[in-house]
Motif scaffolding. Sequence first.
Motif, PDB file in Angstrom:
ATOM      1  N   PRO A   1    -150.244  -0.602 -15.500  1.00 37.77           N
ATOM      2  CA  PRO A   1    -150.299   0.584 -14.630  1.00 37.77           C
ATOM      3  C   PRO A   1    -151.445   1.529 -14.996  1.00 37.77           C
ATOM      4  O   PRO A   1    -152.139   2.051 -14.113  1.00 37.77           O
ATOM      5  CB  PRO A   1    -148.932   1.248 -14.855  1.00 37.77           C
ATOM      6  N   PHE A   2    -151.635   1.747 -16.294  1.00 39.95           N
ATOM      7  CA  PHE A   2    -152.733   2.604 -16.761  1.00 39.95           C
ATOM      8  C   PHE A   2    -154.083   2.010 -16.380  1.00 39.95           C
ATOM      9  O   PHE A   2    -154.985   2.727 -15.929  1.00 39.95           O
ATOM     10  CB  PHE A   2    -152.629   2.767 -18.275  1.00 39.95           C
TER      11      PHE A   2
ATOM     12  N   PHE B   1    -154.752   2.432 -12.529  1.00 40.69           N
ATOM     13  CA  PHE B   1    -155.123   3.790 -12.155  1.00 40.69           C
ATOM     14  C   PHE B   1    -156.492   4.160 -12.703  1.00 40.69           C
ATOM     15  O   PHE B   1    -157.244   4.897 -12.054  1.00 40.69           O
ATOM     16  CB  PHE B   1    -154.075   4.780 -12.657  1.00 40.69           C
TER      17      PHE B   1
ATOM     18  N   TYR C   1    -159.424   3.278 -10.397  1.00 44.21           N
ATOM     19  CA  TYR C   1    -159.612   4.259  -9.334  1.00 44.21           C
ATOM     20  C   TYR C   1    -160.184   5.564  -9.882  1.00 44.21           C
ATOM     21  O   TYR C   1    -161.148   6.123  -9.334  1.00 44.21           O
ATOM     22  CB  TYR C   1    -158.277   4.522  -8.633  1.00 44.21           C
ATOM     23  N   TYR C   2    -159.614   6.054 -10.986  1.00 45.54           N
ATOM     24  CA  TYR C   2    -160.031   7.338 -11.551  1.00 45.54           C
ATOM     25  C   TYR C   2    -161.476   7.287 -12.036  1.00 45.54           C
ATOM     26  O   TYR C   2    -162.257   8.214 -11.783  1.00 45.54           O
ATOM     27  CB  TYR C   2    -159.101   7.719 -12.700  1.00 45.54           C
TER      28      TYR C   2
ATOM     29  N   LEU D   1    -155.926  14.661 -10.920  1.00 48.09           N
ATOM     30  CA  LEU D   1    -155.758  13.266 -11.351  1.00 48.09           C
ATOM     31  C   LEU D   1    -155.794  13.146 -12.863  1.00 48.09           C
ATOM     32  O   LEU D   1    -155.046  12.358 -13.456  1.00 48.09           O
ATOM     33  CB  LEU D   1    -156.854  12.392 -10.729  1.00 48.09           C
TER      34      LEU D   1
ATOM     35  N   PRO E   1    -151.302  12.362 -13.206  1.00 49.57           N
ATOM     36  CA  PRO E   1    -151.010  10.921 -13.250  1.00 49.57           C
ATOM     37  C   PRO E   1    -151.694  10.184 -14.404  1.00 49.57           C
ATOM     38  O   PRO E   1    -151.070   9.348 -15.056  1.00 49.57           O
ATOM     39  CB  PRO E   1    -151.486  10.407 -11.890  1.00 49.57           C
ATOM     40  N   LEU E   2    -152.970  10.499 -14.669  1.00 46.42           N
ATOM     41  CA  LEU E   2    -153.666   9.804 -15.754  1.00 46.42           C
ATOM     42  C   LEU E   2    -152.995  10.084 -17.093  1.00 46.42           C
ATOM     43  O   LEU E   2    -152.804   9.177 -17.914  1.00 46.42           O
ATOM     44  CB  LEU E   2    -155.133  10.231 -15.794  1.00 46.42           C
TER      45      LEU E   2
ATOM     46  N   PHE F   1    -149.593   8.086 -17.243  1.00 43.49           N
ATOM     47  CA  PHE F   1    -149.809   6.644 -17.417  1.00 43.49           C
ATOM     48  C   PHE F   1    -150.264   6.331 -18.841  1.00 43.49           C
ATOM     49  O   PHE F   1    -149.783   5.381 -19.472  1.00 43.49           O
ATOM     50  CB  PHE F   1    -150.845   6.132 -16.413  1.00 43.49           C
TER      51      PHE F   1
END
Length: 328
Positions: A53-54, A57, A60-61, A111, A115-116, A119
């Motif tokens: 999951p990390f 993401f 994208y980040y 972000l 979320p970052l 994660f």
Amino acid sequence: MENNHIMMNQKLLEKSHDLQKQKLEVFDILREALIVSFKNFNFIIFIFLASLPFFGFMVYYETFLQRTFVEASHILKHPPSYSTYNWPLPEFLVKTVTKDFFHELVQLSFLYLVPLHLFELCTVIVTVDLASRIYAEETPMTLKEMIHKPIYGARLRGTFVTSFYVLFLSTCTLLGLIWLATNYYVIFANSVVDVLFAVSYGVAFVVLLTKFLEWSAMWNMSIVISTLEGLYGVEAFVLSAYFSKGIGRRGLLLMLVFFVWGLSLRLPCLYFGCYEGGRGIVAQICLFCLGNALKWVVCTVYFYDCKKRILEKKVDEEVGRDIDAIDA
């Protein structure tokens, strides 16, 4: 009696010397972390699954972040309407930053903060917990054992509280670094010859970066303490500061290794435009996640080494008292 006196002194000094040898230096800690990471293949598999999951993401980040970097560099190179100024950035940004770019900065900040952070924290907790079991027990573990040994909810909550403190402190420091770097970039990007300001910003940036890396080692250890010991918040910070006392340089060098690792991955991607898509950004994130996992294994080994150092200090004090008693 004299021979017994000499033998007793030798035994006490040997005991102190044996504990002295247990103290690990920077390369020893890195080597121990590599041994912990790669001697158990199940550990690699489990951390890989926990990091998915990390990783997803981060792709994208990081793409969003690098595009923002490139856009910001174009904005800061925009010729100003004046040639010299004493404090360039505030008025300069007001004139050049568009509303769309400001919205991108707000989105990027969200972000990073929410979320970052969550994660990464999930990955950190799993990595630290498993690394500590492998390092402390020195026995291989099966995937079944890794899955069926839970992390208690109280420790999860405590680690979240400590990580929130760390996030606040690190974000404030990073904002200071960004401010200094931006001012420095504006001066040279727009050919504004102001040597005094350039040197001032450059020196301030290096000093703050050095302190940030040193503090990061202590902050990361506080997260390890929350995960393993159950302490959190101020208590975890106090214990981490106590463990780090007198060895800040070692923590700084350890964090410097991973700072250089991340920078050496990001700069080529920026130069070659990997953020435009393709395999380049995926390869960068793969290596970044590998370095991030290894960093937290290093922090775990560093924590155990600091505990040994405290034990060594206490034993040395006991040895000194015993030798004084024998001499008396």
